[in-house]
Design an enzyme around this catalytic site. Structure first.
Site, PDB file in Angstrom:
ATOM      1  N   GLU A 268       9.707   5.193  -0.343  1.00  0.00           N
ATOM      2  CA  GLU A 268      10.352   3.976  -0.833  1.00  0.00           C
ATOM      3  C   GLU A 268      10.934   4.141  -2.235  1.00  0.00           C
ATOM      4  O   GLU A 268      11.114   3.157  -2.951  1.00  0.00           O
ATOM      5  CB  GLU A 268       9.352   2.819  -0.796  1.00  0.00           C
ATOM      6  CG  GLU A 268       8.981   2.418   0.629  1.00  0.00           C
ATOM      7  CD  GLU A 268       8.034   1.240   0.689  1.00  0.00           C
ATOM      8  OE1 GLU A 268       8.365   0.263   1.386  1.00  0.00           O
ATOM      9  OE2 GLU A 268       6.959   1.282   0.065  1.00  0.00           O
ATOM     10  N   LYS A 269      11.278   5.366  -2.602  1.00  0.00           N
ATOM     11  CA  LYS A 269      11.790   5.573  -3.963  1.00  0.00           C
ATOM     12  C   LYS A 269      13.161   4.935  -4.175  1.00  0.00           C
ATOM     13  O   LYS A 269      13.539   4.657  -5.313  1.00  0.00           O
ATOM     14  CB  LYS A 269      11.830   7.063  -4.297  1.00  0.00           C
ATOM     15  CG  LYS A 269      12.733   7.924  -3.437  1.00  0.00           C
ATOM     16  CD  LYS A 269      12.640   9.391  -3.852  1.00  0.00           C
ATOM     17  CE  LYS A 269      13.496  10.298  -2.987  1.00  0.00           C
ATOM     18  NZ  LYS A 269      12.938  10.386  -1.598  1.00  0.00           N
ATOM     19  N   PHE A 270      13.903   4.678  -3.091  1.00  0.00           N
ATOM     20  CA  PHE A 270      15.194   4.002  -3.239  1.00  0.00           C
ATOM     21  C   PHE A 270      15.073   2.487  -3.137  1.00  0.00           C
ATOM     22  O   PHE A 270      16.070   1.775  -3.258  1.00  0.00           O
ATOM     23  CB  PHE A 270      16.187   4.517  -2.191  1.00  0.00           C
ATOM     24  CG  PHE A 270      16.747   5.873  -2.515  1.00  0.00           C
ATOM     25  CD1 PHE A 270      17.725   6.034  -3.483  1.00  0.00           C
ATOM     26  CD2 PHE A 270      16.288   7.001  -1.855  1.00  0.00           C
ATOM     27  CE1 PHE A 270      18.244   7.281  -3.789  1.00  0.00           C
ATOM     28  CE2 PHE A 270      16.792   8.258  -2.145  1.00  0.00           C
ATOM     29  CZ  PHE A 270      17.777   8.405  -3.121  1.00  0.00           C
ATOM     30  N   HIS A 271      13.862   1.989  -2.900  1.00  0.00           N
ATOM     31  CA  HIS A 271      13.628   0.541  -2.852  1.00  0.00           C
ATOM     32  C   HIS A 271      13.650   0.002  -4.279  1.00  0.00           C
ATOM     33  O   HIS A 271      13.006   0.527  -5.173  1.00  0.00           O
ATOM     34  CB  HIS A 271      12.262   0.280  -2.203  1.00  0.00           C
ATOM     35  CG  HIS A 271      12.013  -1.139  -1.813  1.00  0.00           C
ATOM     36  ND1 HIS A 271      11.977  -2.181  -2.720  1.00  0.00           N
ATOM     37  CD2 HIS A 271      11.755  -1.690  -0.603  1.00  0.00           C
ATOM     38  CE1 HIS A 271      11.719  -3.301  -2.080  1.00  0.00           C
ATOM     39  NE2 HIS A 271      11.576  -3.041  -0.795  1.00  0.00           N
TER      40      HIS A 271
ATOM     41  N   ASN B 162      -2.816  -5.094   4.090  1.00  0.00           N
ATOM     42  CA  ASN B 162      -1.407  -5.294   3.750  1.00  0.00           C
ATOM     43  C   ASN B 162      -0.577  -5.305   5.023  1.00  0.00           C
ATOM     44  O   ASN B 162      -0.616  -4.351   5.802  1.00  0.00           O
ATOM     45  CB  ASN B 162      -0.887  -4.167   2.842  1.00  0.00           C
ATOM     46  CG  ASN B 162       0.520  -4.426   2.340  1.00  0.00           C
ATOM     47  OD1 ASN B 162       0.714  -5.279   1.488  1.00  0.00           O
ATOM     48  ND2 ASN B 162       1.487  -3.705   2.869  1.00  0.00           N
ATOM     49  N   GLU B 163       0.135  -6.411   5.253  1.00  0.00           N
ATOM     50  CA  GLU B 163       1.059  -6.511   6.388  1.00  0.00           C
ATOM     51  C   GLU B 163       0.428  -5.992   7.680  1.00  0.00           C
ATOM     52  O   GLU B 163       0.933  -5.069   8.320  1.00  0.00           O
ATOM     53  CB  GLU B 163       2.357  -5.754   6.083  1.00  0.00           C
ATOM     54  CG  GLU B 163       3.148  -6.336   4.932  1.00  0.00           C
ATOM     55  CD  GLU B 163       4.463  -5.624   4.683  1.00  0.00           C
ATOM     56  OE1 GLU B 163       5.367  -6.233   4.101  1.00  0.00           O
ATOM     57  OE2 GLU B 163       4.577  -4.434   5.062  1.00  0.00           O
TER      58      GLU B 163
ATOM     59  N   TRP C 283      15.264   0.697   3.804  1.00  0.00           N
ATOM     60  CA  TRP C 283      14.861   0.955   5.179  1.00  0.00           C
ATOM     61  C   TRP C 283      15.799   0.378   6.239  1.00  0.00           C
ATOM     62  O   TRP C 283      15.530   0.509   7.428  1.00  0.00           O
ATOM     63  CB  TRP C 283      13.433   0.441   5.426  1.00  0.00           C
ATOM     64  CG  TRP C 283      13.080  -0.877   4.804  1.00  0.00           C
ATOM     65  CD1 TRP C 283      12.464  -1.080   3.601  1.00  0.00           C
ATOM     66  CD2 TRP C 283      13.301  -2.180   5.354  1.00  0.00           C
ATOM     67  NE1 TRP C 283      12.276  -2.420   3.372  1.00  0.00           N
ATOM     68  CE2 TRP C 283      12.769  -3.123   4.419  1.00  0.00           C
ATOM     69  CE3 TRP C 283      13.864  -2.648   6.539  1.00  0.00           C
ATOM     70  CZ2 TRP C 283      12.808  -4.495   4.643  1.00  0.00           C
ATOM     71  CZ3 TRP C 283      13.907  -4.027   6.762  1.00  0.00           C
ATOM     72  CH2 TRP C 283      13.386  -4.922   5.826  1.00  0.00           C
TER      73      TRP C 283
ATOM     74  N   GLU D 204       6.036 -10.698  -1.453  1.00  0.00           N
ATOM     75  CA  GLU D 204       6.994  -9.594  -1.605  1.00  0.00           C
ATOM     76  C   GLU D 204       8.404 -10.086  -1.318  1.00  0.00           C
ATOM     77  O   GLU D 204       8.640 -10.834  -0.379  1.00  0.00           O
ATOM     78  CB  GLU D 204       6.688  -8.445  -0.642  1.00  0.00           C
ATOM     79  CG  GLU D 204       5.479  -7.611  -0.958  1.00  0.00           C
ATOM     80  CD  GLU D 204       5.361  -6.413  -0.014  1.00  0.00           C
ATOM     81  OE1 GLU D 204       6.385  -6.001   0.578  1.00  0.00           O
ATOM     82  OE2 GLU D 204       4.242  -5.900   0.149  1.00  0.00           O
TER      83      GLU D 204
ATOM     84  N   ARG E 292       1.732   5.551   6.797  1.00  0.00           N
ATOM     85  CA  ARG E 292       0.761   4.546   6.397  1.00  0.00           C
ATOM     86  C   ARG E 292       0.320   3.771   7.633  1.00  0.00           C
ATOM     87  O   ARG E 292       0.948   3.862   8.692  1.00  0.00           O
ATOM     88  CB  ARG E 292       1.324   3.595   5.337  1.00  0.00           C
ATOM     89  CG  ARG E 292       2.471   2.706   5.799  1.00  0.00           C
ATOM     90  CD  ARG E 292       2.936   1.795   4.678  1.00  0.00           C
ATOM     91  NE  ARG E 292       3.899   0.799   5.142  1.00  0.00           N
ATOM     92  CZ  ARG E 292       4.452  -0.131   4.376  1.00  0.00           C
ATOM     93  NH1 ARG E 292       4.142  -0.185   3.095  1.00  0.00           N
ATOM     94  NH2 ARG E 292       5.297  -0.998   4.861  1.00  0.00           N
TER      95      ARG E 292
END
EC number: 3.2.1.23
Length: 712
Positions: free
Chosen positions: A359-362, A154-155, A319, A311, A116
């Protein structure tokens, strides 16, 4: 500014929600999402942040049908939308057709798609494509009643801190021409007669790409300014396109606390409200102090106006090297911390946990494991609690009586290479002073030197090496007016171009401080290999006025050789090469006092010096007599108290509990418990300070809830 929609269930409350990414899920799940959001107390979601590829499948073609359905569903469910411009991640077709929009590192290597933020901020192609997307989104939704706020990009700069592409080269040359006017002025600012770097035209200047040895420090400082400005230009372009489409809702972009590449102090005036992303590490038992530092920093960017926590994580991240879960109750406690320090919105990344992707484990509000989870129960309980809160006063002038000087350009200069002590971590040094004040329950603003004024009793300026004339004038005026200034080592060393001024060091503040600096006295870093020779520490201590004693403490990194010209010595070095020389001095100047500390004290030493200057400046805590694991913060007439996981503690607060409505006369807070209390004697509608600040013409609105719900 504001739209005309009023959300009756949220207008007077803290907004609550998350990033919502419906494009990751089949359409039949969307109604269930909205139903679950209502169950969890969600009042607002950020929508479309990474939706460029879905909204615009190919150049010139837009698909808004799916987004129409999502926004309408949310609106029917009474959930407001913070609508993103989706420009943070260009779709694959963009870089395939226009590879020149891709950024490069200092070695010339290209950052390719597949992650990204793969865009060069100064690329004309990126800006054209992003502008077309923003215009299309804004023209379609600027008057949609669900949209109460705009979320630009974003960021900014999060993963791509600096770009060195040809687009950046061309833009840098234009930026320099605008800044300096002619190349001779640039040569003077950068000192290019050194190492035969003198330029004959701006066309000879390149970004500070890979070089054989050290870069010109003036060039590096300007390139950091340029990088921040290019990112800001992208924001301003999108903001202006949103306004041109007729949008009247507030516009923001999410900050990341003390983020080095972007000078948020310069950005903040261009945002209708500040929003921030914050992820304290549960592995660190004192991470709540770092989180408090970040809250105070972002609140200080737009004084006396609430902000939004855009957020945070409901539980574990993905991460860090080790991604520990939050303790039961910790997520709500940290959310309360943000509210206590000025937030009027509590959001998470993200609503529904991703099934695929990086980010599926976020963690998320709705975990992959479902609703029979602690995360879901805690998220829903927090939504119910926040719904019970009444309107809160805006942060008020005078909430904090102490300022820590925090300055982005000084940060860039201090951490540059080729210094007496290399590898100094500017933010870590500032946070050490912040932690010492936090342990004493003293509220702090973090401001540039030019904003240290009479609202503060004490200003602490760690490592203020780059001092502009306006900075020196403001600090001098602060002391003359009765303020107490504590300046650390490596102060007033260079000008805004990172050049020495004529006359040595402390040329602007030396008379106020009453000292002269001869040598910086670099020490060996405490964490250096054991076999590295040299002094690591500089012990110091001394007798104070009134017979008090500054107990022997330890200095690190620098042990400066200073000479007293017109100051009292409060502490001296008591070991090593500077034994007997001044370490801490004080000088009465005007109605105030200016102190100079010639070393960077360790944690214990910092606490000792802080206790000394707090007493000298007569600064009282928000609430006295509390253990260190209890945090308190003032917001007008409201005080938030939190037990960050320690033993049950008594908090001597009297007033009204704003969640339960109960009258309290002292609180008992067990681990992770918290309370928000309007102090006894305060008017139900808010403090006089809040009423005064609500009328200030520069304010966008008195509180974020008013901005989002009904405009200003």
């Amino acid at each position: 500014m504001g739209n005309t929609l009023s959300h009756p269930t949220t207008e007077d409350h803290v907004h609550y929600g998350a990033d919502y990414n419906p494009e990751q899920w089949p359409e039949e799940i969307w109604p269930d999402d909205v139903a679950r959001m209502r169950e969890a107390g969600v009042t607002m979601v950020s929508l479309g942040i990474f939706s460029w590829a879905r909204i615009q499948p190919r150049e010139g073609e837009f698909d808004f049908a799916w987004l129409d359905r999502v926004i309408d569903l949310l609106h029917e469910g009474g959930i407001a939308v913070d609508l993103a411009t989706a420009t943070a991640s260009p779709p694959p077709w963009a870089s395939a057709a226009y590879p020149e929009l891709l950024p490069q590192d200092e070695n010339g290597a290209t950052y390719w798609p597949g992650s990204r933020q793969q865009f060069a901020p100064s690329s004309p192609v990126y800006r054209r494509l992003a502008g077309e997307l923003v215009s299309a989104i804004a023209e379609r939704y600027s008057r949609h009643p669900a949209v109460v706020m705009w979320h630009v990009n974003n960021e900014y700069g999060c993963h791509l801190n600096m770009d060195f592409s040809d687009a950046a080269r061309d833009a840098f040359r234009r930026w320099l021409a605008d800044r300096y006017g002619d190349v001779d002025a640039l040569n003077l600012a950068w000192g290019t007669n050194f190492w035969a770097q003198r330029y004959q035209s701006f066309d000879e200047v390149f970004p500070p790409r890979r070089a054989p040895y050290s870069h010109n420090p003036g060039q590096m400082l300007d390139y950091r300014r340029f990088t921040s400005d290019m990112l800001l230009e992208c924001y301003l372009m999108e903001r202006d396109l949103i306004r041109a489409a007729g949008a009247t809702q507030p516009i923001t972009t999410n900050f990341m606390g003390a983020f080095k590449p972007a000078n948020y102090e310069q950005w903040a005036p261009h945002l209708d409200l500040v929003s921030d992303d914050c992820y304290p590490d549960p592995n660190d038992p004192e991470s709540y102090r770092a989180a408090a530092f970040q809250r105070d920093l972002v609140r200080s960017l737009k004084p006396e106006q609430p902000w939004v926590l855009m957020e945070q994580a409901t539980n574990a991240l993905n991460w860090r090297p080790s991604n520990a879960p939050k303790a039961p109750g910790q997520m709500a406690a940290l959310s309360a911390q943000a509210i206590g320090r000025g937030a009027d919105g509590i959001l998470f990344f993200q609503w529904r946990q991703s099934r695929a992707g990086a980010e599926k484990f976020h963690s998320a509000m709705l975990p992959h494991a479902g609703t029979e989870t602690r995360t879901w129960r805690e998220a829903s309980a927090l939504g119910e609690t926040l719904a019970a809160l009444p309107a809160l006063p805006a942060p008020a002038r005078g909430d904090a009586r102490v300022a820590i000087v925090f300055d982005w350009e000084n940060w860039w200069a201090v951490e540059a290479s080729d210094h007496p002590m290399n590898g100094i971590d500017y933010v870590a040094a500032v946070q050490r002073w912040y932690r010492a004040l936090h342990r004493r329950h003293v509220q702090v603003d973090l401001v540039p030197a030019a904003r240290a004024d009479d609202r503060y009793d004490l200003a602490v300026a760690p490592l203020l090496g780059l001092v502009r004339e306006a900075d020196a004038a403001a600090l001098t005026s602060f002391v003359e007016g009765g303020g107490h200034l504590l300046a650390g080592p490596y102060t007033d060393v260079v000008d805004e171009a990172d050049r020495f001024r004529d006359g040595g060091f402390l040329t602007q503040l030396g008379d106020v401080l009453g000292v002269r600096l001869e040598d910086f006295g670099a020490l060996v870093a405490p964490d250096a290999p054991a076999e590295q020779p040299g002094e690591r520490f500089a012990p110091f201590g001394g007798s104070l006025a009134g017979g008090a004693v500054l107990e022997e403490s330890t200095g690190t990194l620098l042990a400066e050789e200073i000479h007293v010209t017109d100051a009292a010595v409060e502490a001296s070095f008591v070991g090593g090469r500077l034994t007997g020389r001044p370490a801490l001095t004080a000088r009465r100047h005007g109605r105030g006092t200016a102190r100079y500390l010639a070393t960077v004290p360790d944690e214990r030493g910092t606490q000792s010096v802080v206790d000394h200057v707090l007493a000298a400046a007569s600064v009282a805590p928000v609430v006295a007599g509390l253990p260190e694991h209890v945090e308190v913060a003032r917001r007008g007439d409201v005080v938030t108290a939190i037990n960050h996981g320690g033993p049950t503690a008594t908090v001597p607060l009297a007033g009204t509990d704003l969640v339960t409505g109960a009258v309290v006369d002292g609180l008992e807070l067990a681990a992770w418990e918290w309370a928000i209390v309007r102090e006894a004697g305060a008017a139900a509608g808010g403090s006089d300070a809040d009423a005064a600040t609500a009328d200030a013409p520069a304010r966008t609105a008195a509180r974020v809830g008013a901005i989002l719900g009904g405009g200003a």
